[in-house]
Scaffold this motif. Structure first.
Motif, short mmCIF file in Angstrom:
data_model
loop_
_atom_site.label_atom_id
_atom_site.label_comp_id
_atom_site.label_asym_id
_atom_site.label_seq_id
_atom_site.Cartn_x
_atom_site.Cartn_y
_atom_site.Cartn_z
N GLY A 237 62.68 -10.77 52.11
CA GLY A 237 62.06 -10.09 53.24
C GLY A 237 61.99 -10.93 54.50
N GLN A 238 62.58 -12.12 54.48
CA GLN A 238 62.63 -13.01 55.65
C GLN A 238 61.23 -13.36 56.16
N VAL A 239 60.28 -13.51 55.24
CA VAL A 239 58.92 -13.93 55.61
C VAL A 239 58.54 -15.20 54.83
N SER A 240 59.52 -16.03 54.56
CA SER A 240 59.30 -17.21 53.74
C SER A 240 58.53 -18.31 54.46
N GLY A 241 58.66 -18.36 55.78
CA GLY A 241 58.06 -19.45 56.54
C GLY A 241 58.78 -20.77 56.40
N LEU A 242 59.97 -20.77 55.82
CA LEU A 242 60.73 -22.01 55.63
C LEU A 242 61.15 -22.60 56.98
N ARG A 243 61.22 -23.92 57.02
CA ARG A 243 61.69 -24.60 58.23
C ARG A 243 63.19 -24.33 58.38
N GLU A 244 63.59 -23.81 59.52
CA GLU A 244 64.97 -23.34 59.72
C GLU A 244 65.84 -24.46 60.26
N LEU B 183 65.65 1.74 45.71
CA LEU B 183 65.46 2.13 47.10
C LEU B 183 64.02 1.91 47.55
N GLU B 184 63.08 2.30 46.72
CA GLU B 184 61.68 2.16 47.10
C GLU B 184 61.30 0.70 47.29
N GLU B 185 61.89 -0.19 46.50
CA GLU B 185 61.60 -1.61 46.67
C GLU B 185 62.17 -2.16 47.96
N ILE B 186 63.43 -1.83 48.25
CA ILE B 186 64.06 -2.47 49.41
C ILE B 186 63.60 -1.86 50.73
N ARG B 187 63.06 -0.63 50.71
CA ARG B 187 62.63 -0.02 51.97
C ARG B 187 61.15 -0.25 52.26
N ARG B 188 60.43 -0.84 51.35
CA ARG B 188 59.00 -1.09 51.57
C ARG B 188 58.82 -2.28 52.50
N PRO B 189 58.08 -2.14 53.59
CA PRO B 189 57.93 -3.25 54.55
C PRO B 189 57.27 -4.46 53.92
N ARG B 190 57.81 -5.65 54.26
CA ARG B 190 57.17 -6.91 53.86
C ARG B 190 56.63 -7.65 55.08
N THR B 191 56.60 -6.97 56.20
CA THR B 191 56.18 -7.59 57.46
C THR B 191 54.80 -7.09 57.87
N ARG B 192 54.21 -7.80 58.83
CA ARG B 192 52.92 -7.43 59.38
C ARG B 192 53.11 -6.61 60.65
N SER B 193 52.03 -5.97 61.10
CA SER B 193 52.13 -5.11 62.28
C SER B 193 52.47 -5.90 63.54
N ASP B 194 52.14 -7.19 63.58
CA ASP B 194 52.42 -7.99 64.78
C ASP B 194 53.72 -8.78 64.67
N PRO C 275 57.91 -9.33 64.76
CA PRO C 275 58.90 -8.83 65.72
C PRO C 275 59.51 -7.50 65.35
N MET C 276 59.55 -7.17 64.05
CA MET C 276 60.09 -5.90 63.61
C MET C 276 59.56 -5.60 62.22
N ALA C 277 59.70 -4.33 61.81
CA ALA C 277 59.41 -3.96 60.43
C ALA C 277 60.65 -4.25 59.60
N TYR C 278 60.45 -4.86 58.43
CA TYR C 278 61.59 -5.32 57.63
C TYR C 278 61.24 -5.19 56.15
N GLY C 279 62.20 -4.69 55.38
CA GLY C 279 62.05 -4.58 53.94
C GLY C 279 62.74 -5.73 53.25
N LEU C 280 63.61 -5.42 52.29
CA LEU C 280 64.39 -6.44 51.60
C LEU C 280 65.84 -6.31 52.01
N GLY C 281 66.23 -7.04 53.04
CA GLY C 281 67.60 -6.99 53.54
C GLY C 281 67.85 -5.95 54.59
N TRP C 282 66.83 -5.17 54.98
CA TRP C 282 67.00 -4.10 55.95
C TRP C 282 65.89 -4.11 56.98
#
Length: 324
Positions: A98-105, A235-246, A248-255
């Motif tokens: 979900g690209q919310v790992s917080g890893l140092r890029e 489908l339900e897993e990958i389309r469920r948002p893993r992001t917060r309301s603040d 930059p965008m709403a994001y699921g798993l790879g989408w």
């Protein structure tokens, strides 16, 4: 929907050697092509970060088959990285997908390319990612980082007991008629262009393959979209948002996720641009591929115009701006 007319409306396509577009509504497909280079819906383009669709879906399927939850800590699935682990030990699989790992890029393309193309190289790329540690707490903020998918590819390989490529084929490609989709350059490949310069066909670093590098065609990407729509649990897993309301965008798993339930993303590599949209509630998939570096805004506008009668949304800017 007349795809040829919609394509003609995008005047910037007139400078693109080859464009291929398609849609599927409840399994009924429509395709169209345009350009001075003759292509069909079967012609293969590099799809760049659309590869993440494959990596994410394959990993979720393999996790399900092995009874491993998405909330499992990454370190438990890649214990060989433990001696070098500097990342947060609570980091989970769904956080990296979900690209919310917080890893140092800090691990860039040149660094992982230098690791070579041996079977052990992808895991060494993942080692560099976790050795760099975390910049922020997992789940705190969305940020697009290919290093997340280096980890995802290594988990897929580890759970399958094989290479990432073989694991991907087994989970998503083999037996599904996707004969042209793969990392090796296919016979039906289309060369890329930068302006008026035709670019040579180059390889893609093996270490980066979980995040990009696949070749595919409009017809086979439509087939992948149709399969995702048919697998409701996935489908339900990958389309469920893993992001917060603040974020930059709403994001699921790879989408990335649009305002009316759209799932979208783009991909870009030298000489190629690709974009894809799913609308699960309308059983809808659309794909656009081009072999010109400047074509993404036109692809995004075309895909937006194709889905707008269904949703009322103009998503051209969102598709174009996505951080792939």
């Amino acid at each position: 929907m007349n795809l040829h007319e919609l394509m003609e409306e995008q005047t910037s396509f007139h400078d693109v050697p080859a464009v291929a577009v398609g849609s599927s509504v409840a399994g009924a497909r429509t395709t169209a092509t345009q350009g001075t280079v003759k292509v069909t819906a079967e012609s293969c383009f590099r799809i760049a970060s659309l590869t993440k669709v494959f990596t994410s879906a394959a990993l979720v399927r393999v996790l399900r088959g092995n009874g491993v939850p998405l909330g499992a800590p990454v370190i438990e699935l890649l214990p060989g990285l433990a001696p070098d682990w500097r990342a947060d030990e609570s980091l989970t699989i769904e956080q990296i997908l979900g690209q919310v790992s917080g890893l140092r890029e800090s691990v860039d393309a040149a660094t992982v390319k230098a690791l070579g193309d041996g079977d052990g190289a992808p895991l060494e790329a993942a080692r560099l990612v976790v050795r760099a540690g975390n910049e922020r707490e997992p789940g705190e903020r969305w940020s697009y980082y290919n290093g997340n998918y280096f980890l995802a590819g290594s988990i897929l390989a580890a759970l399958s007991g094989t290479t990432f490529e073989s694991a991907l084929e087994g989970a998503l490609l083999v037996g599904r008629g996707l004969e042209r989709t793969g990392f090796e350059t296919p016979e039906a490949s289309v060369t890329g262009w930068n302006g008026t310069t035709e670019l040579p066909l180059l390889g893609y670093p093996r270490t980066r393959r979980p995040s990009g590098g696949l070749w595919s065609s409009v017809s086979e990407l439509l087939a992948v979209g149709e399969e995702l729509l048919a697998d409701q649990a996935l489908l339900e897993e990958i389309r469920r948002p893993r992001t917060r309301s603040d974020d930059p965008m709403a994001y699921g798993l790879g989408w990335a996720l649009g305002p009316s339930g759209q799932m979208y993303l783009n991909g870009r590599l030298p000489g190629y641009r690709a974009a894809m949209v799913l609308i699960p509630d309308r059983d809808y998939v659309s794909v656009a591929l081009a072999n010109q570096e400047t074509s993404l805004p036109a692809l995004a506008r075309l895909l937006s115009d194709m889905q707008q009668p269904l949703t009322g949304d103009d998503i051209a800017k969102a598709v174009n701006d996505f951080a792939a």
